[in-house]
Design a protein around this motif. Structure first.
Motif, PDB file in Angstrom:
ATOM      1  N   VAL A 129     -16.783  65.102   9.638  1.00  0.00           N
ATOM      2  CA  VAL A 129     -16.114  63.863  10.011  1.00  0.00           C
ATOM      3  C   VAL A 129     -17.203  62.829  10.315  1.00  0.00           C
ATOM      4  O   VAL A 129     -18.178  63.114  11.004  1.00  0.00           O
ATOM      5  CB  VAL A 129     -15.193  64.070  11.241  1.00  0.00           C
ATOM      6  N   GLY A 130     -17.064  61.641   9.756  1.00  0.00           N
ATOM      7  CA  GLY A 130     -18.094  60.607   9.879  1.00  0.00           C
ATOM      8  C   GLY A 130     -19.053  60.594   8.702  1.00  0.00           C
ATOM      9  O   GLY A 130     -19.827  59.660   8.530  1.00  0.00           O
ATOM     10  N   GLY A 131     -18.995  61.645   7.873  1.00  0.00           N
ATOM     11  CA  GLY A 131     -19.848  61.706   6.691  1.00  0.00           C
ATOM     12  C   GLY A 131     -19.286  60.838   5.577  1.00  0.00           C
ATOM     13  O   GLY A 131     -18.112  60.462   5.590  1.00  0.00           O
ATOM     14  N   VAL A 132     -20.142  60.517   4.614  1.00  0.00           N
ATOM     15  CA  VAL A 132     -19.772  59.604   3.539  1.00  0.00           C
ATOM     16  C   VAL A 132     -19.909  60.298   2.184  1.00  0.00           C
ATOM     17  O   VAL A 132     -20.897  60.982   1.923  1.00  0.00           O
ATOM     18  CB  VAL A 132     -20.662  58.335   3.570  1.00  0.00           C
ATOM     19  N   PHE A 133     -18.883  60.119   1.368  1.00  0.00           N
ATOM     20  CA  PHE A 133     -18.866  60.647   0.000  1.00  0.00           C
ATOM     21  C   PHE A 133     -19.016  59.472  -0.958  1.00  0.00           C
ATOM     22  O   PHE A 133     -18.230  58.522  -0.914  1.00  0.00           O
ATOM     23  CB  PHE A 133     -17.549  61.380  -0.246  1.00  0.00           C
ATOM     24  N   VAL A 134     -20.045  59.520  -1.794  1.00  0.00           N
ATOM     25  CA  VAL A 134     -20.298  58.459  -2.775  1.00  0.00           C
ATOM     26  C   VAL A 134     -20.191  59.082  -4.162  1.00  0.00           C
ATOM     27  O   VAL A 134     -20.903  60.038  -4.479  1.00  0.00           O
ATOM     28  CB  VAL A 134     -21.694  57.820  -2.594  1.00  0.00           C
ATOM     29  N   ASN A 135     -19.303  58.522  -4.978  1.00  0.00           N
ATOM     30  CA  ASN A 135     -19.104  59.049  -6.317  1.00  0.00           C
ATOM     31  C   ASN A 135     -19.240  57.936  -7.352  1.00  0.00           C
ATOM     32  O   ASN A 135     -18.657  56.870  -7.197  1.00  0.00           O
ATOM     33  CB  ASN A 135     -17.713  59.682  -6.425  1.00  0.00           C
ATOM     34  N   CYS A 136     -20.006  58.216  -8.389  1.00  0.00           N
ATOM     35  CA  CYS A 136     -20.100  57.314  -9.548  1.00  0.00           C
ATOM     36  C   CYS A 136     -19.506  58.071 -10.727  1.00  0.00           C
ATOM     37  O   CYS A 136     -19.933  59.187 -11.039  1.00  0.00           O
ATOM     38  CB  CYS A 136     -21.547  56.950  -9.855  1.00  0.00           C
TER      39      CYS A 136
END
Length: 195
Positions: A129-136
């Motif tokens: 929780v609080g983490g970030v998922f970045v997807n291209c």
């Protein structure tokens, strides 16, 4: 370690070219600079950039050649970037990971749909929780919708930090960048109330 197809491709330095401008912009402006897990990092195109702008990076890929090139370059530049030869689909996401990057890993083609859906769900579940998922992902209404459906079906709130298209100038194609921050767990009854 078993040889993989990309080992041959990576004999050419910088096989995939430069990072997408939008990806550079997002990470340059993102604070705090924490630990990024770059799954499917290849030769380290993104991992090395992220190390240069202040992130600690763990790059994971199944290509021995790509990881060796990444680690050599990281050592040469004195970056806090470490490449590991592992299966990205099985790699555990620990609580010290602040951001997870998937760059051109998900395609959601028919033959890969089940495997990639399960993989995306695993990431969303294991990310703290609080983490970030970045997807291209390659621009495309269907594949973008599939990813958004996977996110909406998870049992967590998600805050959109960025969503836009970024051009890959080396091939005149566009990629959809989506960065989301994980919020609290949503009870099933609360989820039904939202619908």
């Amino acid at each position: 370690m078993k040889k993989v197809a990309y080992d041959d491709y990576y004999k050419e330095q910088n096989y995939f070219g430069s990072p997408y401008p939008g990806l550079i912009k997002f990470f340059t402006n993102y604070y705090p600079k924490g630990t990024v897990l770059d799954l499917g990092c290849g030769q380290g195109r993104d991992s090395l950039l992220l190390g240069e702008i202040g992130f600690n990076v763990i790059g994971v890929d199944h290509s021995t050649v790509g990881i060796k090139q990444l680690n050599n370059e990281a050592t040469k530049r004195q970056l806090t970037v470490k490449g590991l030869i592992r299966d990205i689909y099985e790699f555990p996401i620990t609580k010290n990971i602040d951001l997870i990057l998937l760059d051109s890993i998900l395609h959601f083609y028919k033959n890969d749909l089940e495997k990639e859906t399960k993989f995306a769900r695993k990431i969303l579940e294991e990310l703290r929780v609080g983490g970030v998922f970045v997807n291209c992902i390659l621009k495309g209404t269907t594949r973008e919708r599939i990813l958004k459906n996977i996110i909406q079906a998870s049992h967590f709130k998600w805050e959109i930090l960025a969503e836009f298209y970024t051009e890959f100038s080396e091939s005149n194609t566009e990629f959809h960048l989506l960065a989301i921050k994980k919020g609290n767990f949503i009870e099933a009854s609360d989820k039904q109330d939202d619908n």
